[in-house]
Design a protein around this motif. Structure first.
Motif, mmCIF file in Angstrom:
data_model
loop_
_atom_site.group_PDB
_atom_site.id
_atom_site.type_symbol
_atom_site.label_atom_id
_atom_site.label_comp_id
_atom_site.label_asym_id
_atom_site.label_seq_id
_atom_site.Cartn_x
_atom_site.Cartn_y
_atom_site.Cartn_z
ATOM 1 N N VAL A 447 130.268 34.038 11.358
ATOM 2 C CA VAL A 447 129.008 34.069 10.608
ATOM 3 C C VAL A 447 128.569 35.521 10.396
ATOM 4 O O VAL A 447 128.754 36.370 11.265
ATOM 5 N N GLY A 448 128.011 35.804 9.230
ATOM 6 C CA GLY A 448 127.586 37.145 8.859
ATOM 7 C C GLY A 448 126.184 37.474 9.332
ATOM 8 O O GLY A 448 125.708 36.942 10.341
ATOM 9 N N HIS A 449 125.490 38.341 8.574
ATOM 10 C CA HIS A 449 124.176 38.810 8.987
ATOM 11 C C HIS A 449 123.101 37.804 8.583
ATOM 12 O O HIS A 449 122.843 37.618 7.395
ATOM 13 N N CYS A 450 122.492 37.159 9.562
ATOM 14 C CA CYS A 450 121.446 36.142 9.343
ATOM 15 C C CYS A 450 121.992 34.878 8.677
ATOM 16 O O CYS A 450 121.216 33.986 8.324
ATOM 17 N N GLY A 451 123.277 34.785 8.457
ATOM 18 C CA GLY A 451 123.864 33.627 7.789
ATOM 19 C C GLY A 451 125.085 34.070 7.004
ATOM 20 O O GLY A 451 125.618 35.157 7.229
ATOM 21 N N MET A 452 125.506 33.248 6.091
ATOM 22 C CA MET A 452 126.680 33.536 5.245
ATOM 23 C C MET A 452 127.928 33.739 6.102
ATOM 24 O O MET A 452 127.977 33.288 7.234
ATOM 25 N N GLY A 453 128.937 34.433 5.531
ATOM 26 C CA GLY A 453 130.196 34.562 6.236
ATOM 27 C C GLY A 453 131.036 33.311 6.085
ATOM 28 O O GLY A 453 130.794 32.478 5.209
ATOM 29 N N SER A 454 132.055 33.160 6.950
ATOM 30 C CA SER A 454 132.997 32.052 6.776
ATOM 31 C C SER A 454 132.857 30.960 7.838
ATOM 32 O O SER A 454 133.487 29.916 7.724
ATOM 33 N N GLY A 455 132.054 31.174 8.853
ATOM 34 C CA GLY A 455 131.911 30.162 9.909
ATOM 35 C C GLY A 455 130.649 29.337 9.734
ATOM 36 O O GLY A 455 129.738 29.711 8.987
ATOM 37 N N PRO A 456 130.581 28.177 10.415
ATOM 38 C CA PRO A 456 129.380 27.338 10.331
ATOM 39 C C PRO A 456 128.126 28.059 10.868
ATOM 40 O O PRO A 456 128.170 28.693 11.918
ATOM 41 N N VAL A 457 127.033 27.948 10.107
ATOM 42 C CA VAL A 457 125.783 28.660 10.400
ATOM 43 C C VAL A 457 124.801 27.690 11.071
ATOM 44 O O VAL A 457 124.655 26.549 10.610
ATOM 45 N N PRO A 458 124.116 28.106 12.142
ATOM 46 C CA PRO A 458 123.106 27.235 12.759
ATOM 47 C C PRO A 458 122.112 26.728 11.703
ATOM 48 O O PRO A 458 121.583 27.514 10.921
ATOM 49 N N MET A 459 121.890 25.404 11.701
ATOM 50 C CA MET A 459 121.120 24.797 10.615
ATOM 51 C C MET A 459 119.618 24.791 10.872
ATOM 52 O O MET A 459 118.834 25.080 9.987
ATOM 53 N N ASP A 460 119.221 24.403 12.064
ATOM 54 C CA ASP A 460 117.786 24.325 12.297
ATOM 55 C C ASP A 460 117.395 24.794 13.684
ATOM 56 O O ASP A 460 116.854 24.036 14.490
ATOM 57 N N PRO A 461 117.648 26.071 13.956
ATOM 58 C CA PRO A 461 117.356 26.590 15.294
ATOM 59 C C PRO A 461 115.865 26.540 15.627
ATOM 60 O O PRO A 461 115.507 26.425 16.797
ATOM 61 N N LEU A 462 114.999 26.592 14.587
ATOM 62 C CA LEU A 462 113.556 26.526 14.880
ATOM 63 C C LEU A 462 113.197 25.161 15.465
ATOM 64 O O LEU A 462 112.404 25.068 16.407
ATOM 65 N N ASP A 463 113.790 24.095 14.924
ATOM 66 C CA ASP A 463 113.527 22.766 15.480
ATOM 67 C C ASP A 463 114.044 22.663 16.920
ATOM 68 O O ASP A 463 113.432 22.009 17.768
ATOM 69 N N ALA A 464 115.182 23.330 17.205
ATOM 70 C CA ALA A 464 115.703 23.339 18.576
ATOM 71 C C ALA A 464 114.720 24.042 19.504
ATOM 72 O O ALA A 464 114.493 23.609 20.646
ATOM 73 N N LEU A 465 114.114 25.117 18.994
ATOM 74 C CA LEU A 465 113.137 25.856 19.798
ATOM 75 C C LEU A 465 111.885 25.010 20.054
ATOM 76 O O LEU A 465 111.369 24.965 21.177
ATOM 77 N N VAL A 466 111.412 24.337 19.009
ATOM 78 C CA VAL A 466 110.225 23.478 19.142
ATOM 79 C C VAL A 466 110.490 22.388 20.193
ATOM 80 O O VAL A 466 109.647 22.109 21.047
ATOM 81 N N ALA A 467 111.671 21.800 20.147
ATOM 82 C CA ALA A 467 112.002 20.743 21.121
ATOM 83 C C ALA A 467 112.041 21.307 22.541
ATOM 84 O O ALA A 467 111.639 20.642 23.506
ATOM 85 N N TRP A 468 112.503 22.535 22.679
ATOM 86 C CA TRP A 468 112.554 23.167 24.010
ATOM 87 C C TRP A 468 111.131 23.430 24.525
ATOM 88 O O TRP A 468 110.773 23.079 25.650
ATOM 89 N N VAL A 469 110.286 24.024 23.648
ATOM 90 C CA VAL A 469 108.925 24.376 24.051
ATOM 91 C C VAL A 469 108.087 23.125 24.331
ATOM 92 O O VAL A 469 107.391 23.032 25.344
ATOM 93 N N GLU A 470 108.178 22.146 23.428
ATOM 94 C CA GLU A 470 107.212 21.039 23.493
ATOM 95 C C GLU A 470 107.727 19.845 24.287
ATOM 96 O O GLU A 470 106.943 19.048 24.787
ATOM 97 N N LYS A 471 109.062 19.684 24.376
ATOM 98 C CA LYS A 471 109.604 18.533 25.090
ATOM 99 C C LYS A 471 110.445 18.939 26.287
ATOM 100 O O LYS A 471 110.948 18.083 27.020
ATOM 101 N N GLY A 472 110.654 20.237 26.450
ATOM 102 C CA GLY A 472 111.457 20.704 27.574
ATOM 103 C C GLY A 472 112.952 20.475 27.407
ATOM 104 O O GLY A 472 113.708 20.564 28.372
ATOM 105 N N THR A 473 113.377 20.179 26.172
ATOM 106 C CA THR A 473 114.799 19.953 25.926
ATOM 107 C C THR A 473 115.494 21.290 25.645
ATOM 108 O O THR A 473 115.458 21.792 24.515
ATOM 109 N N ALA A 474 116.108 21.864 26.653
ATOM 110 C CA ALA A 474 116.767 23.164 26.476
ATOM 111 C C ALA A 474 118.048 22.969 25.673
ATOM 112 O O ALA A 474 118.844 22.080 25.972
ATOM 113 N N PRO A 475 118.265 23.796 24.652
ATOM 114 C CA PRO A 475 119.448 23.601 23.798
ATOM 115 C C PRO A 475 120.746 24.035 24.487
ATOM 116 O O PRO A 475 120.841 25.150 24.977
#
Ligand code: NAG
Ligand code: NAG
Ligand code: NAG
Ligand code: NAG
Ligand code: NAG
Length: 525
Positions: A447-475
């Motif tokens: 993956v390139g800078h903030c995205g792009m490149g040739s590898g799969p890019v994290p799709m929704d890391p903000l939602d993962a963060l919200v789940a960690w903060v609000e539900k305690g689900t560590a990614p």
């Protein structure tokens, strides 16, 4: 798209405005004077897709747009903080958004992304023109002195002001404080997120700090290194020649993760030797070119990263497999020559902030000059904008959570700087598993800078963060996806540091289900 954001579900629990938009009054901002506050409803906002920051665009968005102008005494600045408050569907959360390059904020694109997802969102211009690649409008004052007040705004102060303003205005408009506050930024925005965790640890419950421009005085200088090497060696490989080296490295190391997919999954363990290509020929622009020892030297020095004149390592280089078209860009010059095209942000850092001379000729920098400039960059600016204080105890004590992901083929910001910082935090804060409780780092192959490149890019890391903060689900992993050259969707679960993803040996190589997380970075730690 098969990726449904969590926010679509959260919309039902929305909160409506408590007061008219135009009635919002000046918030108290410690250390600053608010000059004006203007609240205006903006209806039916449509913004077309914008790469990375707003991939699907927005339409039909209705917000209360609040402009807060403020100044800091003794600085003579005029800072604009802009807050977008969704007129319907507020999800109860506040989001501070980051900038990019020389820009303290990303303006309406970032605001639209936040408000479009139901957040009240804020951006700040830091008191200067939001030009990503050119700081000439604000770097020096009329006497040719570095404008340290505006640099401090860019580095830290305006970020905290924005959090104070954004939360206060949100509370006024909806009649209650946001339940949770999140930072969301990449590159300069990633650095700013880490600055928040380090310096203003109570501002945010969750911080998403992607591809962070931390260790600024060192990594910015390291971005200029490829150009210095090419000038000193009087060797400017064309991009086609650079691409030949990149392709060869991928050929040599693609299988390290067990699958041939054009991505080096585990660059830590790739021992690429650029000198093996010396003497071979390649067709570039319909001409046969022979790869020379000098070209391999240039590639080797760029991958190794900068050294001082004593040969001591100053910073990191590009990870093997990364394109050379960011900081090692060359372009056609006069008379069919090839010349270097320095990366504008490192070039302007040297001209404005180190030499205080817009006309300084960076092409003439010798290895000795480079060593001295590198030292100056650190001695003058590390405390202002280094953003690598490993003591996150205050942030973790508030219950804050932070996620960083960084592409392993980032052509601009060296992922090793993020790795080094995470290791510093581990040393300062009780080791790997103690740090995993509040700060997780994910390295995304290809993956390139903030995205792009040739590898799969994290799709929704903000939602993962919200789940960690609000539900305690560590990614444990971040779900990632990309489209390959054949148009097929490729998914991956990006493993958290220190694990790397390896192919299970069976199953569809384009499906995340065919991979597991295995240890690797452990050996490098
Ligand atoms: C909203 O904007 C879109 C695109 O500009 C336009 O087609 C549509 O008619 C507008 N809707 C309203 C209610 O104004
Ligand atoms: C607010 O800031 C903007 C942008 O810096 C500026 O154009 C405008 O004149 C300022 N307004 C006031 C009232 O200070
Ligand atoms: C420029 O220098 C003069 C004389 O030292 C000083 O009075 C003035 O305030 C300086 N201007 C700025 C913008 O710093
Ligand atoms: C280009 O080549 C011509 C002929 O050799 C020479 O006269 C001219 O000075 C060269 N121009 C540059 C910019 O090097
Ligand atoms: C800048 O330095 C390079 C390398 O020394 C030199 O070739 C070039 O002429 C210089 N440019 C200017 C405008 O002085």
């Amino acid at each position: 798209m098969a990726f449904l954001p969590l926010t679509a579900v959260i919309l039902f629990a929305s909160v409506a405005a408590a007061i008219p938009c135009a009635s919002i009054t000046a918030p108290a901002v410690p250390g600053a004077t608010v000059l004006s506050v203007i609240g205006t409803e903006m209806l039916n906002i449509t913004i077309p897709p914008f790469p990375i920051l707003l991939p699907t665009g927005v339409s039909g968005l209705n917000v209360c747009n609040v402009n807060v102008n403020l100044t800091h005494s003794g600085v003579n600045d005029n800072v604009l903080v802009e807050v977008w408050l969704p007129l319907e569907g507020w999800n109860g959360r506040f989001q501070g958004t980051g900038g990019g390059g020389w820009a303290t904020g990303s303006g309406s694109i970032a605001l639209a992304a936040a408000a479009g997802a139901g957040y009240s969102g804020a951006t700040t211009d830091g008191g200067h023109a939001n030009n990503v690649i050119d700081p000439s409008a604000w770097a020096l004052d009329s006497n040719g002195t570095v404008n340290s007040g505006l640099l401090t705004n860019f580095a830290s102060r305006s970020l905290h002001d924005m959090a104070v303003v954004g939360k206060a205005v949100t509370a006024q408009f909806y009649g209650r404080s946001p339940s949770y506050s999140y930072w969301n930024g990449c590159s300069t925005g990633g650095r700013q997120g880490l600055m928040e965790a380090q310096k203003y640890p109570a501002d945010y419950n969750g911080i998403l700090a992607i591809s962070p421009a931390i260790n600024w005085p060192s990594f910015i200088m390291a971005e200029q290194w490829p150009q210095v090497v090419m000038e000193q060696k009087k060797t400017f490989p064309t991009q086609c020649i650079f691409d030949t080296f990149t392709a060869d490295s991928i050929l040599q190391c693609d299988m390290l993760d067990g699958v041939k997919d054009g991505v080096i999954g585990d660059p830590e363990n790739c021992a690429f030797d650029p000198y093996k290509l010396v003497g071979s020929t390649v067709t570039c622009d319909s001409t046969e070119v022979t790869i020379t020892h000098a070209m391999a030297d240039v590639v080797s020095k760029i991958l190794d990263g900068p050294t001082n004149i004593l040969g001591q390592q100053l910073w990191y280089g590009l990870k093997v497999g990364t394109p050379f078209n960011g900081i090692a860009l060359t372009v056609p010059g006069p008379n069919r020559t090839t010349i270097g095209a320095p990366f504008p942000i490192s070039d302007s850092w040297i001209r404005y902030f180190l030499k205080r001379n817009p006309n300084f000729n960076t092409s003439a920098i010798t290895y000795l000059d480079y060593s001295l400039l590198f030292a100056q960059s650190n001695s003058e600016y590390e405390r202002v904008i280094g953003t690598n204080n490993p003591d996150l105890s205050a942030f973790s004590a508030t219950g804050g959570k932070m996620i960083t992901w960084h592409g392993l083929s980032d052509p601009l910001i060296f992922p090793d700087g993020t790795l080094k910082y995470r290791q510093w935090v581990e040393r300062a804060m009780g080791g790997r598993s103690a740090v995993d409780k509040f700060y997780r780092v994910f390295f995304a192959p290809g993956v390139g800078h903030c995205g792009m490149g040739s590898g799969p890019v994290p799709m929704d890391p903000l939602d993962a963060l919200v789940a960690w903060v609000e539900k305690g689900t560590a990614p444990e992993t971040l779900a990632a996806a990309t489209t390959d050259a054949s148009g097929a969707t490729v998914t991956k679960n990006i493993c958290r540091y220190p694990l790397v993803s390896r192919y299970n040996g069976n199953g569809d190589p384009k499906s995340a289900a065919s991979y597991s997380c295995a240890s690797s970075f452990a050996s490098a730690a």
